[in-house]
Write a protein that holds these residues in place. Structure first.
Motif, PDB file in Angstrom:
ATOM      1  N   GLU A 180     -18.529   1.311  43.057  1.00 46.58           N
ATOM      2  CA  GLU A 180     -19.792   1.075  43.760  1.00 46.58           C
ATOM      3  C   GLU A 180     -19.562   0.785  45.238  1.00 46.58           C
ATOM      4  O   GLU A 180     -20.390   0.146  45.883  1.00 46.58           O
ATOM      5  CB  GLU A 180     -20.565  -0.066  43.101  1.00 46.58           C
ATOM      6  N   SER A 181     -18.485   1.280  45.780  1.00 50.08           N
ATOM      7  CA  SER A 181     -18.123   1.026  47.170  1.00 50.08           C
ATOM      8  C   SER A 181     -18.557   2.187  48.070  1.00 50.08           C
ATOM      9  O   SER A 181     -18.041   3.304  47.954  1.00 50.08           O
ATOM     10  CB  SER A 181     -16.610   0.835  47.284  1.00 50.08           C
ATOM     11  N   VAL A 182     -19.508   1.902  48.947  1.00 50.95           N
ATOM     12  CA  VAL A 182     -19.938   2.914  49.914  1.00 50.95           C
ATOM     13  C   VAL A 182     -18.775   3.351  50.799  1.00 50.95           C
ATOM     14  O   VAL A 182     -18.605   4.551  51.054  1.00 50.95           O
ATOM     15  CB  VAL A 182     -21.138   2.408  50.748  1.00 50.95           C
ATOM     16  N   PRO A 183     -17.924   2.402  51.270  1.00 51.93           N
ATOM     17  CA  PRO A 183     -16.790   2.843  52.091  1.00 51.93           C
ATOM     18  C   PRO A 183     -15.855   3.832  51.384  1.00 51.93           C
ATOM     19  O   PRO A 183     -15.260   4.690  52.039  1.00 51.93           O
ATOM     20  CB  PRO A 183     -16.058   1.545  52.436  1.00 51.93           C
ATOM     21  N   ASN A 184     -15.736   3.737  50.060  1.00 57.62           N
ATOM     22  CA  ASN A 184     -14.897   4.704  49.339  1.00 57.62           C
ATOM     23  C   ASN A 184     -15.462   6.121  49.462  1.00 57.62           C
ATOM     24  O   ASN A 184     -14.735   7.067  49.757  1.00 57.62           O
ATOM     25  CB  ASN A 184     -14.768   4.331  47.862  1.00 57.62           C
ATOM     26  N   LEU A 185     -16.767   6.275  49.232  1.00 57.51           N
ATOM     27  CA  LEU A 185     -17.382   7.595  49.360  1.00 57.51           C
ATOM     28  C   LEU A 185     -17.352   8.065  50.808  1.00 57.51           C
ATOM     29  O   LEU A 185     -16.995   9.207  51.085  1.00 57.51           O
ATOM     30  CB  LEU A 185     -18.827   7.580  48.840  1.00 57.51           C
ATOM     31  N   SER A 186     -17.692   7.176  51.728  1.00 58.90           N
ATOM     32  CA  SER A 186     -17.669   7.543  53.148  1.00 58.90           C
ATOM     33  C   SER A 186     -16.275   7.994  53.583  1.00 58.90           C
ATOM     34  O   SER A 186     -16.135   8.960  54.332  1.00 58.90           O
ATOM     35  CB  SER A 186     -18.105   6.359  54.015  1.00 58.90           C
ATOM     36  N   GLY A 187     -15.256   7.296  53.108  1.00 64.98           N
ATOM     37  CA  GLY A 187     -13.881   7.657  53.444  1.00 64.98           C
ATOM     38  C   GLY A 187     -13.498   9.023  52.913  1.00 64.98           C
ATOM     39  O   GLY A 187     -12.851   9.812  53.602  1.00 64.98           O
ATOM     40  N   LYS A 188     -13.913   9.317  51.681  1.00 70.99           N
ATOM     41  CA  LYS A 188     -13.620  10.632  51.105  1.00 70.99           C
ATOM     42  C   LYS A 188     -14.286  11.735  51.924  1.00 70.99           C
ATOM     43  O   LYS A 188     -13.695  12.777  52.168  1.00 70.99           O
ATOM     44  CB  LYS A 188     -14.085  10.708  49.652  1.00 70.99           C
ATOM     45  N   LEU A 189     -15.517  11.487  52.343  1.00 69.71           N
ATOM     46  CA  LEU A 189     -16.221  12.484  53.147  1.00 69.71           C
ATOM     47  C   LEU A 189     -15.571  12.634  54.521  1.00 69.71           C
ATOM     48  O   LEU A 189     -15.421  13.744  55.021  1.00 69.71           O
ATOM     49  CB  LEU A 189     -17.695  12.106  53.289  1.00 69.71           C
ATOM     50  N   ARG A 190     -15.174  11.533  55.105  1.00 68.88           N
ATOM     51  CA  ARG A 190     -14.561  11.558  56.443  1.00 68.88           C
ATOM     52  C   ARG A 190     -13.198  12.255  56.421  1.00 68.88           C
ATOM     53  O   ARG A 190     -12.864  13.033  57.306  1.00 68.88           O
ATOM     54  CB  ARG A 190     -14.421  10.131  56.977  1.00 68.88           C
ATOM     55  N   ARG A 191     -12.418  11.978  55.374  1.00 70.21           N
ATOM     56  CA  ARG A 191     -11.065  12.551  55.268  1.00 70.21           C
ATOM     57  C   ARG A 191     -11.070  13.963  54.689  1.00 70.21           C
ATOM     58  O   ARG A 191     -10.067  14.664  54.737  1.00 70.21           O
ATOM     59  CB  ARG A 191     -10.187  11.672  54.373  1.00 70.21           C
ATOM     60  N   GLY A 192     -12.170  14.354  54.073  1.00 72.79           N
ATOM     61  CA  GLY A 192     -12.216  15.650  53.406  1.00 72.79           C
ATOM     62  C   GLY A 192     -11.442  15.640  52.107  1.00 72.79           C
ATOM     63  O   GLY A 192     -10.893  16.658  51.701  1.00 72.79           O
ATOM     64  N   SER A 193     -11.422  14.474  51.432  1.00 72.50           N
ATOM     65  CA  SER A 193     -10.629  14.353  50.206  1.00 72.50           C
ATOM     66  C   SER A 193     -11.483  14.259  48.946  1.00 72.50           C
ATOM     67  O   SER A 193     -10.997  13.863  47.892  1.00 72.50           O
ATOM     68  CB  SER A 193      -9.698  13.134  50.301  1.00 72.50           C
ATOM     69  N   LEU A 194     -12.760  14.640  49.050  1.00 74.27           N
ATOM     70  CA  LEU A 194     -13.632  14.663  47.882  1.00 74.27           C
ATOM     71  C   LEU A 194     -13.188  15.808  46.975  1.00 74.27           C
ATOM     72  O   LEU A 194     -13.082  16.957  47.422  1.00 74.27           O
ATOM     73  CB  LEU A 194     -15.087  14.874  48.328  1.00 74.27           C
ATOM     74  N   ARG A 195     -12.914  15.500  45.729  1.00 80.01           N
ATOM     75  CA  ARG A 195     -12.487  16.534  44.775  1.00 80.01           C
ATOM     76  C   ARG A 195     -13.679  17.375  44.339  1.00 80.01           C
ATOM     77  O   ARG A 195     -14.819  16.932  44.399  1.00 80.01           O
ATOM     78  CB  ARG A 195     -11.859  15.886  43.550  1.00 80.01           C
ATOM     79  N   LYS A 254     -24.214  14.677  53.708  1.00 82.32           N
ATOM     80  CA  LYS A 254     -25.075  13.597  54.198  1.00 82.32           C
ATOM     81  C   LYS A 254     -26.507  14.092  54.409  1.00 82.32           C
ATOM     82  O   LYS A 254     -27.460  13.362  54.155  1.00 82.32           O
ATOM     83  CB  LYS A 254     -24.514  12.998  55.477  1.00 82.32           C
ATOM     84  N   SER A 255     -26.676  15.330  54.845  1.00 84.76           N
ATOM     85  CA  SER A 255     -28.023  15.850  55.051  1.00 84.76           C
ATOM     86  C   SER A 255     -28.755  16.016  53.722  1.00 84.76           C
ATOM     87  O   SER A 255     -29.966  15.777  53.650  1.00 84.76           O
ATOM     88  CB  SER A 255     -28.002  17.163  55.834  1.00 84.76           C
ATOM     89  N   TYR A 256     -28.046  16.414  52.670  1.00 87.10           N
ATOM     90  CA  TYR A 256     -28.672  16.507  51.347  1.00 87.10           C
ATOM     91  C   TYR A 256     -29.092  15.126  50.861  1.00 87.10           C
ATOM     92  O   TYR A 256     -30.165  14.966  50.276  1.00 87.10           O
ATOM     93  CB  TYR A 256     -27.731  17.170  50.331  1.00 87.10           C
ATOM     94  N   ILE A 257     -28.267  14.130  51.092  1.00 82.88           N
ATOM     95  CA  ILE A 257     -28.605  12.759  50.702  1.00 82.88           C
ATOM     96  C   ILE A 257     -29.871  12.328  51.430  1.00 82.88           C
ATOM     97  O   ILE A 257     -30.816  11.801  50.817  1.00 82.88           O
ATOM     98  CB  ILE A 257     -27.428  11.803  50.997  1.00 82.88           C
TER      99      ILE A 257
END
Length: 77
Positions: A38-53, A13-16
């Motif tokens: 194009e869903s912001v909640p999808n990206l936010s959820g991945k960051l929150r859960r730590g599930s970003l590949r 988030k700081s880089y963004i």
């Protein structure tokens, strides 16, 4: 695990923010370049859960003009 997940989320988030972008703009760039949702909640959820590949992290960095670089740690770390 939670502290590491929070640290990664905050770092991304700081880089963004440093690039003067919003999450919406980043998601739109990812959708255009890589076909992401194009869903912001999808990206936010991945960051929150730590599930970003890893591949997603590489794509995220790419659309913001960054390269992810593996760097060997110095001795003593």
């Amino acid at each position: 695990m939670k502290n590491k997940t929070e640290k990664c989320r905050n770092e991304i988030k700081s880089y963004i923010t440093r690039e003067g972008l919003t999450m919406t703009e980043v998601v739109e760039m990812l959708a255009d370049e890589y076909g992401w949702s194009e869903s912001v909640p999808n990206l936010s959820g991945k960051l929150r859960r730590g599930s970003l590949r890893y591949t997603e992290a590489v794509e995220l960095a790419d659309v913001m003009g960054y390269d992810l670089v593996w760097q060997k740690r110095r001795e003593g770390r």
